[in-house]
Design a protein around this motif. Structure first.
Motif, PDB file in Angstrom:
ATOM      1  N   GLY A 151      79.502  -9.865  37.943  1.00 17.89           N
ATOM      2  CA  GLY A 151      78.251 -10.375  37.387  1.00 17.89           C
ATOM      3  C   GLY A 151      77.706  -9.616  36.197  1.00 17.89           C
ATOM      4  O   GLY A 151      76.955 -10.160  35.416  1.00 17.89           O
ATOM      5  N   ARG A 152      78.074  -8.339  36.044  1.00 18.34           N
ATOM      6  CA  ARG A 152      77.505  -7.542  34.967  1.00 18.34           C
ATOM      7  C   ARG A 152      78.335  -6.303  34.712  1.00 18.34           C
ATOM      8  O   ARG A 152      79.123  -5.897  35.545  1.00 18.34           O
ATOM      9  CB  ARG A 152      76.071  -7.148  35.294  1.00 18.34           C
ATOM     10  N   PHE A 153      78.121  -5.734  33.543  1.00 18.42           N
ATOM     11  CA  PHE A 153      78.670  -4.419  33.228  1.00 18.42           C
ATOM     12  C   PHE A 153      77.663  -3.713  32.334  1.00 18.42           C
ATOM     13  O   PHE A 153      76.749  -4.330  31.801  1.00 18.42           O
ATOM     14  CB  PHE A 153      80.070  -4.512  32.593  1.00 18.42           C
ATOM     15  N   VAL A 154      77.821  -2.407  32.199  1.00 16.59           N
ATOM     16  CA  VAL A 154      76.846  -1.594  31.482  1.00 16.59           C
ATOM     17  C   VAL A 154      77.490  -0.978  30.242  1.00 16.59           C
ATOM     18  O   VAL A 154      78.639  -0.543  30.284  1.00 16.59           O
ATOM     19  CB  VAL A 154      76.287  -0.483  32.403  1.00 16.59           C
ATOM     20  N   VAL A 155      76.721  -0.970  29.158  1.00 12.36           N
ATOM     21  CA  VAL A 155      77.113  -0.313  27.913  1.00 12.36           C
ATOM     22  C   VAL A 155      76.103   0.806  27.704  1.00 12.36           C
ATOM     23  O   VAL A 155      74.920   0.539  27.507  1.00 12.36           O
ATOM     24  CB  VAL A 155      77.093  -1.309  26.727  1.00 12.36           C
ATOM     25  N   GLY A 159      71.444   8.292  22.827  1.00  9.71           N
ATOM     26  CA  GLY A 159      70.740   8.009  21.578  1.00  9.71           C
ATOM     27  C   GLY A 159      70.485   6.534  21.348  1.00  9.71           C
ATOM     28  O   GLY A 159      69.829   6.157  20.388  1.00  9.71           O
ATOM     29  N   SER A 160      71.004   5.684  22.211  1.00 10.39           N
ATOM     30  CA  SER A 160      70.777   4.234  22.142  1.00 10.39           C
ATOM     31  C   SER A 160      70.381   3.766  23.537  1.00 10.39           C
ATOM     32  O   SER A 160      70.705   4.405  24.527  1.00 10.39           O
ATOM     33  CB  SER A 160      72.041   3.484  21.709  1.00 10.39           C
ATOM     34  N   GLY A 161      69.709   2.655  23.610  1.00 10.53           N
ATOM     35  CA  GLY A 161      69.317   2.124  24.914  1.00 10.53           C
ATOM     36  C   GLY A 161      70.521   1.649  25.711  1.00 10.53           C
ATOM     37  O   GLY A 161      71.554   1.272  25.161  1.00 10.53           O
ATOM     38  N   THR A 162      70.384   1.673  27.017  1.00  6.60           N
ATOM     39  CA  THR A 162      71.428   1.165  27.904  1.00  6.60           C
ATOM     40  C   THR A 162      71.339  -0.350  27.951  1.00  6.60           C
ATOM     41  O   THR A 162      70.257  -0.908  28.094  1.00  6.60           O
ATOM     42  CB  THR A 162      71.263   1.760  29.318  1.00  6.60           C
ATOM     43  N   LEU A 163      72.482  -1.008  27.818  1.00  7.61           N
ATOM     44  CA  LEU A 163      72.544  -2.466  27.892  1.00  7.61           C
ATOM     45  C   LEU A 163      73.226  -2.860  29.193  1.00  7.61           C
ATOM     46  O   LEU A 163      74.275  -2.314  29.536  1.00  7.61           O
ATOM     47  CB  LEU A 163      73.327  -3.034  26.709  1.00  7.61           C
ATOM     48  N   VAL A 164      72.642  -3.810  29.906  1.00 16.24           N
ATOM     49  CA  VAL A 164      73.249  -4.372  31.108  1.00 16.24           C
ATOM     50  C   VAL A 164      73.593  -5.812  30.749  1.00 16.24           C
ATOM     51  O   VAL A 164      72.708  -6.654  30.602  1.00 16.24           O
ATOM     52  CB  VAL A 164      72.289  -4.305  32.318  1.00 16.24           C
ATOM     53  N   LEU A 165      74.892  -6.062  30.558  1.00 18.54           N
ATOM     54  CA  LEU A 165      75.338  -7.347  30.029  1.00 18.54           C
ATOM     55  C   LEU A 165      75.985  -8.204  31.107  1.00 18.54           C
ATOM     56  O   LEU A 165      76.723  -7.684  31.961  1.00 18.54           O
ATOM     57  CB  LEU A 165      76.336  -7.124  28.896  1.00 18.54           C
ATOM     58  N   PRO A 166      75.761  -9.515  31.054  1.00 16.44           N
ATOM     59  CA  PRO A 166      76.422 -10.396  32.011  1.00 16.44           C
ATOM     60  C   PRO A 166      77.909 -10.515  31.699  1.00 16.44           C
ATOM     61  O   PRO A 166      78.310 -10.519  30.538  1.00 16.44           O
ATOM     62  CB  PRO A 166      75.703 -11.741  31.826  1.00 16.44           C
ATOM     63  N   ALA A 167      78.719 -10.576  32.731  1.00 22.27           N
ATOM     64  CA  ALA A 167      80.171 -10.718  32.572  1.00 22.27           C
ATOM     65  C   ALA A 167      80.496 -12.215  32.517  1.00 22.27           C
ATOM     66  O   ALA A 167      80.827 -12.820  33.528  1.00 22.27           O
ATOM     67  CB  ALA A 167      80.899 -10.038  33.737  1.00 22.27           C
TER      68      ALA A 167
END
Length: 180
Positions: A151-155, A159-167
């Motif tokens: 359902g998701r993965f994290v980038v 120094g940058s915000g964390t992104l939680v992206l849908p798979a």
């Protein structure tokens, strides 16, 4: 006996005058001046506390889009009408995939999926707005881990915000385009 004749003219004239009198526009009262509502400063939004398990973190707002061009295909993640936060590009001529993130931070980018965690070295791509990118082979297992993560993965990148992206399927579509 003499019969009286009925003459409708006087009654009709009175009815006509009454009807015309009703057509005169009535004066309209001016609109009431609205009472100003005091503006109260709104507190800055506070990020929802994140638990220890990233799989429970809320998704980053946005959507994946897929498109093709002369160089190959792209999967772009972000809000409609704005620059992509993350881009996955299949470059058919070089048979490689570029994973890009908006920004100019050169710290390693960590991809966290349900089956894999890997840090990737980033380099600037040039251009405006700035992006940093890394190159992956089409058969890199990280691409499948991103596409099939639950359902998701994290980038993550310091120094940058964390992104939680849908798979979503767009990730695998780009990957498969480069594997052919």
């Amino acid at each position: 006996m003499r019969r009286l004749a009925f003459n409708p003219a006087p009654g009709l004239a009175i009815a006509l005058l009454a009807a015309l009198g009703a057509c005169v526009p009535q004066p309209i009262a001016p609109p009431a001046t609205p009472t100003p509502v005091p503006v109260r400063p709104q507190p800055a939004p506070v990020a929802a506390p994140r638990g220890s398990d990233w799989r429970d973190w809320p998704l980053t707002p946005g959507t994946w889009t897929y498109r093709r061009d002369a160089r190959g295909s792209l999967a772009l993640f972000g809000m409609a009408g704005s620059d992509a936060l993350v881009t996955l590009r299949c470059d058919l001529s070089g048979r490689q995939i570029f994973l890009s993130r908006a920004g100019s931070v050169l710290a390693p980018l960590t991809i966290r999926t349900t089956s894999t965690t890997r840090a990737l070295a980033m380099r600037p791509t040039g251009g405006t707005p700035p992006y940093v990118a890394t190159t992956l082979a089409p058969n890199d297992s990280l691409l499948d881990a991103m596409g099939f993560s639950r359902g998701r993965f994290v980038v993550e990148q310091p120094g940058s915000g964390t992104l939680v992206l849908p798979a979503w399927a767009e990730i695998e579509r780009v990957t498969e385009d480069c594997r052919r």
